[in-house]
Design a protein around this motif. Sequence first.
Motif, PDB file in Angstrom:
ATOM      1  N   ASN A  49       0.665  -1.042  -0.266  1.00 32.12           N
ATOM      2  CA  ASN A  49       0.032   0.420  -0.271  1.00 32.12           C
ATOM      3  C   ASN A  49       0.947   1.146   0.483  1.00 32.12           C
ATOM      4  OD1 ASN A  49      -2.990   1.482  -0.327  1.00 32.12           O
ATOM      5  ND2 ASN A  49      -2.388   1.616   2.326  1.00 32.12           N
ATOM      6  N   ARG A 106      -3.713  -6.048   7.770  1.00 27.53           N
ATOM      7  CA  ARG A 106      -4.685  -5.311   6.138  1.00 27.53           C
ATOM      8  C   ARG A 106      -5.363  -6.053   5.699  1.00 27.53           C
ATOM      9  NH1 ARG A 106      -3.477  -3.297   0.448  1.00 27.53           N
ATOM     10  NH2 ARG A 106      -5.458  -1.287   0.370  1.00 27.53           N
ATOM     11  N   ASP A 129      -2.500  -0.266  -3.657  1.00 27.12           N
ATOM     12  CA  ASP A 129      -3.883   0.187  -2.719  1.00 27.12           C
ATOM     13  C   ASP A 129      -5.249  -0.166  -2.689  1.00 27.12           C
ATOM     14  OD1 ASP A 129      -1.764   1.729  -4.219  1.00 27.12           O
ATOM     15  OD2 ASP A 129      -2.079   3.311  -1.980  1.00 27.12           O
TER      16      ASP A 129
END
Length: 527
Positions: free
Chosen positions: A218, A259, A287
């Motif tokens: 990311n 994440r 992302d």
Amino acid sequence: MGKRIMVIGAGVSGLGAIKICLEEGLEPICFEESNDIGGLWRYEVSLNIVYKSVISNTSKEMMAYSDYPFPDHFPNYLHNSKIMEYLRMYVKHFHLLKHIRFLSKVCSVKKHSDFSFTGQWDVVVQAEGKQESYVFDGIMVCSGLFIDSFMPLQKFPGIMRFKGQCIHSWEYKSPEKFQGKKIIVIGIGNSGADLAIELSHVAAQVFLSTRRGAWIWNRVWDYGMPMDTVLFTRFNSLLNKICPEFLINRWAENKLNARFNHEIYGLLPQHRYLELDMEQQTATVGDDLPNYIISGRVLRKPNVTKFTETSAIFEDGTQEDVDVVIFATGYTYSFPFLENNSTVLDIQRSMYKFLEKPTLAFIGILQPVGATIPTSELQSRWAVHVFKGLNKLPSVSGMMADIRKKRTKAEKDPRNARRVQYVNYMDEIASEIAVKPNLFSLFLWDPKLAPEIFLGPCTPYQYRLQGPRKWAGAREAILTQRERIIKPLRTRTLICDQAPWSVPLWLKSICVQYQVYKTVYNHYTVH
């Protein structure tokens, strides 16, 4: 009169090479086949170079030229148009345009008749429909890696019978013409992830097919800071050297899985974090990819085993109707203008630090885990020093030892032999030309700057602090780099009791790094 140097290509590496030649008193002439600068960052509908929406995967402070920071109001991750704006500013500031000849194709580069004595090269260039001959004292090949698209059609039985559209990601420009289509994207590098996300806005369905998965990074990291400014520090580089590889793998994989769980999302790769496999040559930045997978707009699929006229059959036995196949399968590179092209840059990497001969330099052909501009620029600084005789190549025995080391690496992992770690590689080249920062001296004589050098992002300005061609503005650029990171984010005024970032930045960085070390240590003691 200085030596005449030919620079091939006016992309980011070529522009840096021209500037370095000029500051060292050489006479560069750059031949650019197109009608403008920018290389792969220049978007034009008529050119198959870059798609319209592409954004950089490295942040502005990490990808700047070492003596020319990006404007502070520029966003941290840049659209291709912003990078082009910066390159035009760079060209204007250093008066580079007059040294570039556009619409000029280099046809051949051959050793001059007395090469063994002079090291000169005979060059033939085609421009305006005619060929001209030149003699140069040195050659800097800056044409880049992304030259010839790679489409492994032989690995996909039935693809020649497929009646839909079949293209390489190199040909993709924008999503409009794919409205309502069922699309399969093959490959999960940066282009594959980008295209799958973008096309999902207009397509009926996007399938993302990959053999081995990938670790997805990311751009936004801890505290909302750009990823590379947090990870690419001298402190982290030191940790990587002293910590066992399995601990680094465990920490990084836990961090990425926090994440989203790569296994649940069908993206868990077969390789560990520190190992890039044959399919994934660089870290994949995606992302938005988990958002589109969880919403069903992008469906993760295994490798395609066969194509029919209208569908794809996957390894798990499932079959999907598709209208478009996009191969995001990378590129091969070649230098057809060089005599004995196949041996000048052979698969065994027999060049010394990617410099094949004392008067022939290949700039930007490696794949840094980091930004290309500063690594290419530092390569150019070293190459020009060799051209001028300011630096000598190591002894034959020293070069052969380095060659054997690189050959061993290439044999184990041939497609990743050009991959280098950013801080380690930059310091290695910087040491050759005496521009590596002296941390011990800085801690003694500049205690304000030293913590930012050691704990902060290893930005290119560090290599202009000392040594040949040092830049008077380097210290200030380093001390204000955090301000340039934060400024474009502050587009709304906030009234706070305490100003953000009031804690000294180097102290905050120590706290972050301590948490990293603590996490690694805990994993070690528990497991």
